[in-house]
Design a protein around this motif. Structure first.
Motif, PDB file in Angstrom:
ATOM      1  N   MET A 142      12.155 -32.361 -27.821  1.00 52.12           N
ATOM      2  CA  MET A 142      12.423 -32.461 -29.258  1.00 52.12           C
ATOM      3  C   MET A 142      13.893 -32.787 -29.501  1.00 52.12           C
ATOM      4  O   MET A 142      14.767 -32.311 -28.803  1.00 52.12           O
ATOM      5  N   ARG A 143      14.160 -33.603 -30.522  1.00 48.62           N
ATOM      6  CA  ARG A 143      15.532 -33.912 -30.867  1.00 48.62           C
ATOM      7  C   ARG A 143      16.174 -32.719 -31.562  1.00 48.62           C
ATOM      8  O   ARG A 143      15.582 -32.101 -32.430  1.00 48.62           O
ATOM      9  N   ARG A 144      17.400 -32.456 -31.195  1.00 44.52           N
ATOM     10  CA  ARG A 144      18.080 -31.268 -31.712  1.00 44.52           C
ATOM     11  C   ARG A 144      18.273 -31.340 -33.210  1.00 44.52           C
ATOM     12  O   ARG A 144      18.329 -30.344 -33.903  1.00 44.52           O
ATOM     13  N   GLY A 145      18.330 -32.548 -33.782  1.00 42.84           N
ATOM     14  CA  GLY A 145      18.628 -32.666 -35.197  1.00 42.84           C
ATOM     15  C   GLY A 145      17.427 -32.540 -36.106  1.00 42.84           C
ATOM     16  O   GLY A 145      17.550 -32.691 -37.316  1.00 42.84           O
ATOM     17  N   THR A 146      16.237 -32.285 -35.562  1.00 40.95           N
ATOM     18  CA  THR A 146      15.043 -32.191 -36.397  1.00 40.95           C
ATOM     19  C   THR A 146      15.178 -31.069 -37.416  1.00 40.95           C
ATOM     20  O   THR A 146      15.559 -29.953 -37.075  1.00 40.95           O
ATOM     21  N   ASN A 147      14.866 -31.340 -38.683  1.00 45.17           N
ATOM     22  CA  ASN A 147      14.902 -30.303 -39.724  1.00 45.17           C
ATOM     23  C   ASN A 147      13.539 -29.629 -39.765  1.00 45.17           C
ATOM     24  O   ASN A 147      12.599 -30.117 -40.373  1.00 45.17           O
ATOM     25  N   TRP A 148      13.442 -28.490 -39.073  1.00 39.82           N
ATOM     26  CA  TRP A 148      12.140 -27.832 -38.937  1.00 39.82           C
ATOM     27  C   TRP A 148      11.725 -27.104 -40.198  1.00 39.82           C
ATOM     28  O   TRP A 148      10.573 -26.804 -40.385  1.00 39.82           O
ATOM     29  N   GLY A 150      17.842 -20.856 -38.656  1.00 41.54           N
ATOM     30  CA  GLY A 150      17.382 -21.758 -39.696  1.00 41.54           C
ATOM     31  C   GLY A 150      17.489 -23.208 -39.278  1.00 41.54           C
ATOM     32  O   GLY A 150      16.588 -24.018 -39.525  1.00 41.54           O
ATOM     33  N   ASP A 151      18.596 -23.560 -38.616  1.00 42.12           N
ATOM     34  CA  ASP A 151      18.764 -24.934 -38.153  1.00 42.12           C
ATOM     35  C   ASP A 151      17.720 -25.309 -37.118  1.00 42.12           C
ATOM     36  O   ASP A 151      17.302 -26.474 -37.024  1.00 42.12           O
ATOM     37  N   LEU A 152      17.283 -24.333 -36.327  1.00 46.06           N
ATOM     38  CA  LEU A 152      16.271 -24.572 -35.297  1.00 46.06           C
ATOM     39  C   LEU A 152      14.855 -24.565 -35.868  1.00 46.06           C
ATOM     40  O   LEU A 152      13.891 -24.815 -35.142  1.00 46.06           O
ATOM     41  N   GLY A 153      14.735 -24.261 -37.156  1.00 48.09           N
ATOM     42  CA  GLY A 153      13.414 -24.222 -37.765  1.00 48.09           C
ATOM     43  C   GLY A 153      12.623 -22.980 -37.420  1.00 48.09           C
ATOM     44  O   GLY A 153      11.385 -22.991 -37.435  1.00 48.09           O
ATOM     45  N   VAL A 154      13.310 -21.903 -37.082  1.00 48.73           N
ATOM     46  CA  VAL A 154      12.651 -20.643 -36.725  1.00 48.73           C
ATOM     47  C   VAL A 154      12.676 -19.720 -37.935  1.00 48.73           C
ATOM     48  O   VAL A 154      13.731 -19.504 -38.540  1.00 48.73           O
ATOM     49  N   THR A 155      11.531 -19.173 -38.281  1.00 49.02           N
ATOM     50  CA  THR A 155      11.404 -18.312 -39.459  1.00 49.02           C
ATOM     51  C   THR A 155      11.584 -16.850 -39.066  1.00 49.02           C
ATOM     52  O   THR A 155      10.913 -16.353 -38.161  1.00 49.02           O
ATOM     53  N   VAL A 156      12.485 -16.160 -39.740  1.00 46.34           N
ATOM     54  CA  VAL A 156      12.707 -14.736 -39.509  1.00 46.34           C
ATOM     55  C   VAL A 156      11.794 -13.969 -40.456  1.00 46.34           C
ATOM     56  O   VAL A 156      11.854 -14.123 -41.677  1.00 46.34           O
TER      57      VAL A 156
END
Length: 426
Positions: free
Chosen positions: A1-7, A187-193
């Protein structure tokens, strides 16, 4: 996956379901038709606890309850095929018991997959839904998040197929919230807390039984000097690649060696072993205990017969056979499972309501049931062991939390180099 993806944007899921298949725009070549090996019909008498739970909870007939259990069996077989043959597009599955006992299969190529399921039993109760990310993609994102956020094995990110996203629960969520930088990175990684209730560990209670050792029996814990400490419940019989036999129960029952020995009905069972103590914390709460050798006597020779694996099932048999184990990844939301607890002094069944690294169910448990086995009544498979519960109604907790056996075994392998598995009665 590209690091810049807005998850945060990419995690949006489009579920467009019509008549059991997905409506999508544009052409899509159908995948080859999937066929599963035929299975014998589920007999109500063999799964009485699960049938009773489904009929009482959802107001369905016995026939409908059996259909749902057969669909659950189909789901287990189908997900193995999809993971193997459609791994680039398969995004998980779950059963919605609240709304008709429907199996949902998520895919990034839903239009291609839906026709391929035409030969699957009970197809009219299977819905294919379109999502953006496959399980493989989400797993890669979870690994990246774990590494970049500096999470421990106990803080492993969770893949939520229903929301098609990666989540942080419990200790992982607390660790990330404790740092503004880590929270922003999540948040940048698209991970939901996610805010998750923290289940309280439960002590255990009473039952005496003869050999062989089996899931659901009381374990009295003693310290190194053999002074009584507390009681807990045995989970399952386990073997290691070192050739030894073990029992597994909740790690908080041992407390890192403070509970050094376990006994049942006055006879020694297991002992604390540092390399196979995993954790007291959910969802990795587990300790794998080798059998005691004392005064020249090997207690494994008394407790372990064949060796086999059974659990105490109050509604069916004192030696209900266990034939294998589902990994955490294989267990789906909506599956029906049963648990034996010693304070409850019976076996109760319920639904896997959610997965947060472990499994939350609506099984009624009481203080004293910790470590007890969670298993499937109709295909005799092990799921996990009880950590604790929340939402007490005065007599029991109506939300119970289970540590998956596969996570306990994986963690123990990291610590000890020993590969573990449940014994089979098959």
């Amino acid at each position: 996956m590209r690091r810049g993806t807005n998850w945060r944007l990419a995690a949006a899921v489009s579920l467009v379901v019509a008549a059991g298949s997905l409506t999508v725009s544009g052409p899509a070549a159908a995948a080859p038709v999937i066929r599963l090996a035929p299975a014998a019909p589920v007999q109500p008498a063999d799964v009485a606890g699960s049938v009773d739970y489904l009929t009482r909870t959802y107001g369905v007939s016995v026939r409908e309850a059996v259909r749902r259990l057969e669909l659950q069996r189909t789901a287990g077989a189908l997900q193995d095929v999809l993971a193997r043959d459609h791994g680039d597009t398969f995004a998980g599955s779950w059963i919605d018991q609240e709304n008709g006992g429907v199996l949902y299969v998520a895919s990034t190529a839903a239009g291609r997959l839906a026709p391929a399921l035409g030969a699957i039993p009970d197809r009219q109760h299977i819905r294919v839904v379109g999502v953006r990310h496959s399980l493989r993609e989400l797993a890669a994102r979870a690994r990246e998040a774990s590494a970049r956020l500096g999470l421990t094995p106990e803080q492993e990110p969770v893949i939520n197929p229903q929301r098609n996203r990666v989540e942080l629960h419990h200790g992982a969520a607390a660790a990330v919230r404790g740092s503004a930088g880590r929270l922003a990175l999540a948040g940048d990684l698209g991970v939901t807390v996610v805010d998750s209730p923290t289940p309280a560990p439960q002590a255990c209670a009473i039952q005496n039984c003869e050999a062989p050792m089996r899931g659901g029996l009381r374990l009295d814990f003693l310290d190194f000097n053999k002074s009584p400490k507390w009681t807990c419940t045995n989970g399952f019989n386990v073997h290691g690649s070192d050739g030894w036999q073990y029992t597994v129960t909740a790690g908080h029952c041992s407390e890192g060696g403070e509970g050094y020995y376990s006994r049942h009905a006055g006879l020694y069972v297991g002992r604390y072993n540092s390399p196979t103590y995993v954790s007291r914390n959910y969802p990795n709460d587990g300790v794998i205990m080798p059998y005691v050798v004392m005064n020249g006597f090997e207690y494994v020779s008394y407790w372990v017969v064949n060796p086999r694996n059974t659990v105490f099932h109050s509604g069916k048999s004192k030696e209900f056979p266990i034939d294998g184990m589902y990994s955490y990844a294989q267990i789906e939301v909506g599956w029906v499972a049963c648990h034996t607890g010693q304070t409850s002094n019976n076996t109760r069944c319920g639904t896997v309501l959610s997965k947060d690294g472990g499994m939350m169910t609506d099984i009624c448990t009481r203080s004293g049931d910790s470590g007890g086995p969670l298993f499937s009544e109709f295909d005799h498979m092990a799921y996990g062991i009880l950590h604790g519960g929340t939402n007490s109604n005065g007599t029991c907790t109506t939300r119970s939390y289970y540590s998956p056996l596969s996570k306990i075994f994986d963690s123990a392998w990291l610590y000890s180099g020993i590969t573990f598995g449940v014994n089979s009665d098959a």
